[in-house]
Design a protein around this motif. Structure first.
Motif, PDB file in Angstrom:
ATOM      1  N   GLN A 272       0.793  -1.210   0.000  1.00  0.00           N
ATOM      2  CA  GLN A 272       0.000   0.000   0.000  1.00  0.00           C
ATOM      3  C   GLN A 272       0.837   1.278   0.000  1.00  0.00           C
ATOM      4  OE1 GLN A 272      -3.566  -0.508   2.535  1.00  0.00           O
ATOM      5  NE2 GLN A 272      -4.041  -1.137   0.450  1.00  0.00           N
ATOM      6  N   PHE A 273       2.047   1.204   0.482  1.00  0.00           N
ATOM      7  CA  PHE A 273       2.883   2.405   0.476  1.00  0.00           C
ATOM      8  C   PHE A 273       3.186   2.860  -0.955  1.00  0.00           C
ATOM      9  CE2 PHE A 273       7.116   0.838  -0.733  1.00  0.00           C
ATOM     10  CZ  PHE A 273       6.987  -0.523  -0.546  1.00  0.00           C
ATOM     11  N   LEU A 274       2.852   2.019  -1.920  1.00  0.00           N
ATOM     12  CA  LEU A 274       3.085   2.386  -3.318  1.00  0.00           C
ATOM     13  C   LEU A 274       1.850   2.998  -3.975  1.00  0.00           C
ATOM     14  CD1 LEU A 274       4.923  -0.860  -4.454  1.00  0.00           C
ATOM     15  CD2 LEU A 274       5.963   1.366  -3.971  1.00  0.00           C
ATOM     16  N   ALA A 275       0.750   3.011  -3.246  1.00  0.00           N
ATOM     17  CA  ALA A 275      -0.509   3.417  -3.878  1.00  0.00           C
ATOM     18  C   ALA A 275      -0.422   4.784  -4.547  1.00  0.00           C
ATOM     19  CB  ALA A 275      -1.640   3.383  -2.858  1.00  0.00           C
ATOM     20  N   ASP A 276       0.261   5.712  -3.924  1.00  0.00           N
ATOM     21  CA  ASP A 276       0.328   7.049  -4.514  1.00  0.00           C
ATOM     22  C   ASP A 276       1.127   7.104  -5.802  1.00  0.00           C
ATOM     23  OD1 ASP A 276       0.421   8.957  -1.405  1.00  0.00           O
ATOM     24  OD2 ASP A 276      -1.220   8.095  -2.575  1.00  0.00           O
ATOM     25  N   ILE A 277       2.147   6.312  -5.910  1.00  0.00           N
ATOM     26  CA  ILE A 277       2.951   6.399  -7.136  1.00  0.00           C
ATOM     27  C   ILE A 277       2.483   5.432  -8.218  1.00  0.00           C
ATOM     28  CG2 ILE A 277       5.032   7.251  -6.019  1.00  0.00           C
ATOM     29  CD1 ILE A 277       6.055   4.245  -6.696  1.00  0.00           C
ATOM     30  N   LEU A 278       1.557   4.567  -7.868  1.00  0.00           N
ATOM     31  CA  LEU A 278       1.018   3.640  -8.865  1.00  0.00           C
ATOM     32  C   LEU A 278      -0.499   3.767  -8.917  1.00  0.00           C
ATOM     33  CD1 LEU A 278       3.018   0.358  -8.043  1.00  0.00           C
ATOM     34  CD2 LEU A 278       3.545   2.059  -9.788  1.00  0.00           C
ATOM     35  N   PRO A 279      -0.961   4.956  -9.263  1.00  0.00           N
ATOM     36  CA  PRO A 279      -2.415   5.151  -9.258  1.00  0.00           C
ATOM     37  C   PRO A 279      -3.077   4.345 -10.359  1.00  0.00           C
ATOM     38  CG  PRO A 279      -1.339   7.030 -10.267  1.00  0.00           C
ATOM     39  CD  PRO A 279      -0.244   6.132  -9.786  1.00  0.00           C
TER      40      PRO A 279
END
Lengths: 143, 120
Positions: free
Chosen positions: B83-90
């Motif tokens: 989930q920490f990637l959610a912002d960069i992998l919209p």
């Protein structure tokens, strides 16, 4: 020290290779996917560093050490990395030790003989270019 | 096993120097010992493998024998670990869908007055 944006990226070729080898043969990886994974990897480094740093601070240390990184992995829910990481670390430490001793021997020889500058050891590998860092085991603050 | 990626017998493929640059870009980090640097690089490789495999397994690209961007964004959204990637992998949606969404929002009522459209 300002980094250029591309400095925070990891080399495409290496990322691609790692992905290809992890996936079954013949799977296509779209350019977008590869680029996304590369960015994710950079974010991972930042996240891991920040997390590890918290552990260092808890221990009142200014230098991040191996234990901090391993603790960070657990904290980030990548516990499954810990065992393989420990194994690799052992190998790495042995390698480093070997290099050091080889260098010591060379220094000794250089003293008794002529100045023999045969630095061909591992200079070809750029990620082995840690010589500068190897000279001081403990990095001090070097902003 | 210490052997890692590549037909090479390298212990780690990602360049430590680059990993170090990224780590040092964090302002609160003073210094990094050699082992920590190595472990971070190695962990990043494991992470790349894990992300790729997980996304492939759970995504739809597999139907066509491919790993696609949406497999990755799906993983970031659905799997807590990533989930920490959610912002960069919209997630991506079609422009037409997005415009429809905007339309609907407008119709549902004025958006509290801060309707600043800065079209460049």
């Amino acid at each position: 020290m300002a980094e250029r944006p591309e400095d925070l990226n990891l080399p495409n070729a290496v990322i691609t290779r790692i992905i290809k080898e992890a996936l079954p043969d013949g799977v296509n990886i779209s350019k977008e996917a590869r680029s996304a994974i590369s960015r994710a990897a950079s974010v991972f480094v930042l996240y891991a560093t920040s997390c590890a740093n918290n552990f260092a601070m808890k221990g009142k240390r200014k230098t991040l050490n191996a234990g901090d990184v391993l603790s960070a992995m657990e904290e980030m829910e990548f516990q499954q990395f810990v065992a393989p990481l420990k194994e690799s670390l052992e190998v790495y430490r042995r390698e480093q030790k070997g290099k050091k001793e080889a260098r010591k021997d060379k220094d000794k020889k250089a003293d008794s003989e002529e100045q023999d500058k045969s630095q061909e050891e591992e200079n070809e590998d750029d990620d082995e270019r840690m010589e500068e860092e190897e000279q001081n085991d403990e990095e001090e603050v070097d902003n | 096993a210490a052997r890692l990626s590549g037909g090479e017998n390298r212990l780690v493929s990602l360049p430590l120097s680059r990993i170090r640059v990224i780590m040092k870009s964090s302002p609160e980090v003073s210094s990094i010992n050699q082992d920590a640097l190595f472990l971070t690089a190695k962990a990043t490789e494991l992470f790349v493998q894990y992300l790729a495999v997980y996304s492939y397994k759970h995504g739809r690209g597999k139907e066509k024998g491919a790993l696609t961007y949406s497999d990755l964004s799906y993983t970031a959204e659905e799997c807590e670990t990533f989930q920490f990637l959610a912002d960069i992998l919209p997630k991506k949606i079609l422009a037409s869908k997005y415009l429809k969404m905007l339309e609907k929002e407008k119709q549902d009522g004025e958006v509290g007055g801060d309707d600043e459209e800065d079209e460049d």
